[in-house]
Design a protein around this motif. Structure first.
Motif, PDB file in Angstrom:
ATOM      1  N   SER A   5      -2.905  -0.182   8.965  1.00 52.59           N
ATOM      2  CA  SER A   5      -1.476   0.129   9.035  1.00 52.59           C
ATOM      3  C   SER A   5      -1.085   1.103   7.927  1.00 52.59           C
ATOM      4  N   ASP A   6       0.166   1.585   7.975  1.00 51.46           N
ATOM      5  CA  ASP A   6       0.686   2.473   6.927  1.00 51.46           C
ATOM      6  C   ASP A   6       0.742   1.775   5.571  1.00 51.46           C
ATOM      7  N   LYS A   7       0.830   0.463   5.557  1.00 48.77           N
ATOM      8  CA  LYS A   7       0.848  -0.271   4.287  1.00 48.77           C
ATOM      9  C   LYS A   7      -0.544  -0.322   3.660  1.00 48.77           C
ATOM     10  N   GLU A   8      -1.576  -0.232   4.514  1.00 50.38           N
ATOM     11  CA  GLU A   8      -2.952  -0.290   4.024  1.00 50.38           C
ATOM     12  C   GLU A   8      -3.515   1.090   3.687  1.00 50.38           C
ATOM     13  N   PHE A   9      -3.127   2.114   4.447  1.00 42.13           N
ATOM     14  CA  PHE A   9      -3.630   3.479   4.246  1.00 42.13           C
ATOM     15  C   PHE A   9      -2.543   4.463   4.651  1.00 42.13           C
ATOM     16  N   LEU A  10      -2.172   5.348   3.732  1.00 42.55           N
ATOM     17  CA  LEU A  10      -1.063   6.274   3.954  1.00 42.55           C
ATOM     18  C   LEU A  10      -1.387   7.617   3.315  1.00 42.55           C
ATOM     19  N   LEU A  11      -0.877   8.694   3.896  1.00 42.59           N
ATOM     20  CA  LEU A  11      -1.013  10.029   3.314  1.00 42.59           C
ATOM     21  C   LEU A  11       0.353  10.551   2.920  1.00 42.59           C
ATOM     22  N   LYS A  24      -2.857  19.793   2.353  1.00 40.79           N
ATOM     23  CA  LYS A  24      -3.573  18.737   1.613  1.00 40.79           C
ATOM     24  C   LYS A  24      -2.610  17.583   1.383  1.00 40.79           C
ATOM     25  N   SER A  25      -3.137  16.378   1.538  1.00 41.32           N
ATOM     26  CA  SER A  25      -2.339  15.173   1.327  1.00 41.32           C
ATOM     27  C   SER A  25      -3.058  14.228   0.383  1.00 41.32           C
ATOM     28  N   GLN A  26      -2.254  13.494  -0.397  1.00 34.93           N
ATOM     29  CA  GLN A  26      -2.823  12.485  -1.288  1.00 34.93           C
ATOM     30  C   GLN A  26      -2.945  11.173  -0.530  1.00 34.93           C
ATOM     31  N   ILE A  27      -4.015  10.443  -0.837  1.00 29.11           N
ATOM     32  CA  ILE A  27      -4.280   9.162  -0.188  1.00 29.11           C
ATOM     33  C   ILE A  27      -3.631   8.034  -0.989  1.00 29.11           C
ATOM     34  N   TRP A  28      -2.994   7.113  -0.269  1.00 28.56           N
ATOM     35  CA  TRP A  28      -2.431   5.890  -0.844  1.00 28.56           C
ATOM     36  C   TRP A  28      -3.081   4.710  -0.134  1.00 28.56           C
ATOM     37  N   VAL A  29      -3.633   3.780  -0.896  1.00 26.14           N
ATOM     38  CA  VAL A  29      -4.270   2.594  -0.343  1.00 26.14           C
ATOM     39  C   VAL A  29      -3.544   1.367  -0.877  1.00 26.14           C
ATOM     40  N   ASN A  30      -3.104   0.514   0.022  1.00 24.39           N
ATOM     41  CA  ASN A  30      -2.367  -0.707  -0.324  1.00 24.39           C
ATOM     42  C   ASN A  30      -1.192  -0.419  -1.258  1.00 24.39           C
ATOM     43  N   ASP A  35      -6.603   8.827  -6.633  1.00 24.07           N
ATOM     44  CA  ASP A  35      -6.867  10.180  -7.115  1.00 24.07           C
ATOM     45  C   ASP A  35      -7.828  10.891  -6.159  1.00 24.07           C
ATOM     46  N   SER A  36      -7.401  11.019  -4.902  1.00 25.99           N
ATOM     47  CA  SER A  36      -8.213  11.643  -3.874  1.00 25.99           C
ATOM     48  C   SER A  36      -7.287  12.322  -2.875  1.00 25.99           C
ATOM     49  N   PHE A  37      -7.716  13.487  -2.397  1.00 29.57           N
ATOM     50  CA  PHE A  37      -6.913  14.279  -1.479  1.00 29.57           C
ATOM     51  C   PHE A  37      -7.731  14.580  -0.232  1.00 29.57           C
ATOM     52  N   VAL A  42      -0.586  15.103   8.864  1.00 28.88           N
ATOM     53  CA  VAL A  42      -0.190  13.911   9.605  1.00 28.88           C
ATOM     54  C   VAL A  42      -1.405  12.999   9.774  1.00 28.88           C
ATOM     55  N   CYS A  43      -1.277  11.753   9.327  1.00 27.36           N
ATOM     56  CA  CYS A  43      -2.339  10.766   9.541  1.00 27.36           C
ATOM     57  C   CYS A  43      -2.137  10.172  10.929  1.00 27.36           C
ATOM     58  N   GLU A  44      -3.009  10.549  11.856  1.00 28.16           N
ATOM     59  CA  GLU A  44      -2.905  10.064  13.230  1.00 28.16           C
ATOM     60  C   GLU A  44      -3.404   8.627  13.344  1.00 28.16           C
ATOM     61  N   ALA A  45      -4.475   8.317  12.605  1.00 29.77           N
ATOM     62  CA  ALA A  45      -5.037   6.957  12.597  1.00 29.77           C
ATOM     63  C   ALA A  45      -6.039   6.843  11.464  1.00 29.77           C
ATOM     64  N   CYS A  46      -6.198   5.617  10.974  1.00 31.77           N
ATOM     65  CA  CYS A  46      -7.232   5.323   9.993  1.00 31.77           C
ATOM     66  C   CYS A  46      -7.929   4.046  10.438  1.00 31.77           C
ATOM     67  N   ILE A  47      -9.247   4.115  10.500  1.00 29.49           N
ATOM     68  CA  ILE A  47     -10.061   2.977  10.925  1.00 29.49           C
ATOM     69  C   ILE A  47     -10.858   2.487   9.728  1.00 29.49           C
ATOM     70  N   GLY A  48     -10.760   1.196   9.436  1.00 31.45           N
ATOM     71  CA  GLY A  48     -11.600   0.590   8.409  1.00 31.45           C
ATOM     72  C   GLY A  48     -12.899   0.148   9.046  1.00 31.45           C
ATOM     73  N   TYR A  49     -14.016   0.624   8.491  1.00 31.22           N
ATOM     74  CA  TYR A  49     -15.344   0.304   9.029  1.00 31.22           C
ATOM     75  C   TYR A  49     -16.232  -0.077   7.854  1.00 31.22           C
ATOM     76  N   GLU A  50     -16.646  -1.348   7.804  1.00 30.34           N
ATOM     77  CA  GLU A  50     -17.419  -1.877   6.684  1.00 30.34           C
ATOM     78  C   GLU A  50     -16.667  -1.520   5.395  1.00 30.34           C
TER      79      GLU A  50
END
Length: 153
Positions: A5-11, A24-30, A35-37, A42-50
């Motif tokens: 979700s946007d609360k777990e992974f956001l740009l 370029k977009s900055q990553i926000w997690v939780n 410190d990563s770009f 537009v973040c269309e989707a983010c999949i958590g895998y392992e």
């Protein structure tokens, strides 16, 4: 494997596209900035895998939209990437579904169904012959994911 979700992974957009550079977009997690770009607006989707993230972004271009597919480690460092693009074409992203243990199906160009197979470690891939037209990557012999067109009956 799960859709985050946007609360777990956001740009958050940091720089807009120019004639020579993609946005370029900055990553926000939780809820915290990392410190990563990443390429894309537009973040269309983010999949958590392992312990990884597979991120689908677009550049918000109405005339020649591309889909950036970026594979990140748990610290949001880029490990692998590919772009779906076709000259003078535009796409619209639709996530179709996840199939355990490691397959993701989606649409981008019209009704074409694409499938990604994710790998927890790099696999040998024959450049330029392993993936269909429209998939663009930097030249490397090993990748964390493979893109294919899914046959639709």
């Amino acid at each position: 494997m799960k859709i985050l979700s946007d609360k777990e992974f956001l740009l958050k957009l940091m720089s807009e596209s120019t004639d020579t550079e993609p946005p370029k977009s900055q990553i926000w997690v939780n809820g915290k900035a990392v410190d990563s770009f990443i390429e894309g607006e537009v973040c269309e989707a983010c999949i958590g895998y392992e312990n990884f993230y597979l991120v689908f972004t677009t550049n918000n271009s109405p005339f020649e939209e591309s889909l950036n597919i970026q594979f990140l480690d748990q610290n949001c460092r880029l490990l692998d990437q590919a772009t779906l693009v076709w000259p003078y074409s535009t796409g619209s992203f639709t996530l179709i579904g996840l199939t355990e243990p490691n397959f993701i199906a989606f649409k981008f160009f019209e009704e074409t169904v694409w499938e990604i197979a994710l790998y927890p470690s790099k696999k040998l891939v024959i450049p330029y012959f392993s993936e269909p037209a429209g998939v663009w990557r930097k030249f490397r012999l090993r990748h964390y994911f493979k893109i294919s067109k899914k046959s639709v009956a």
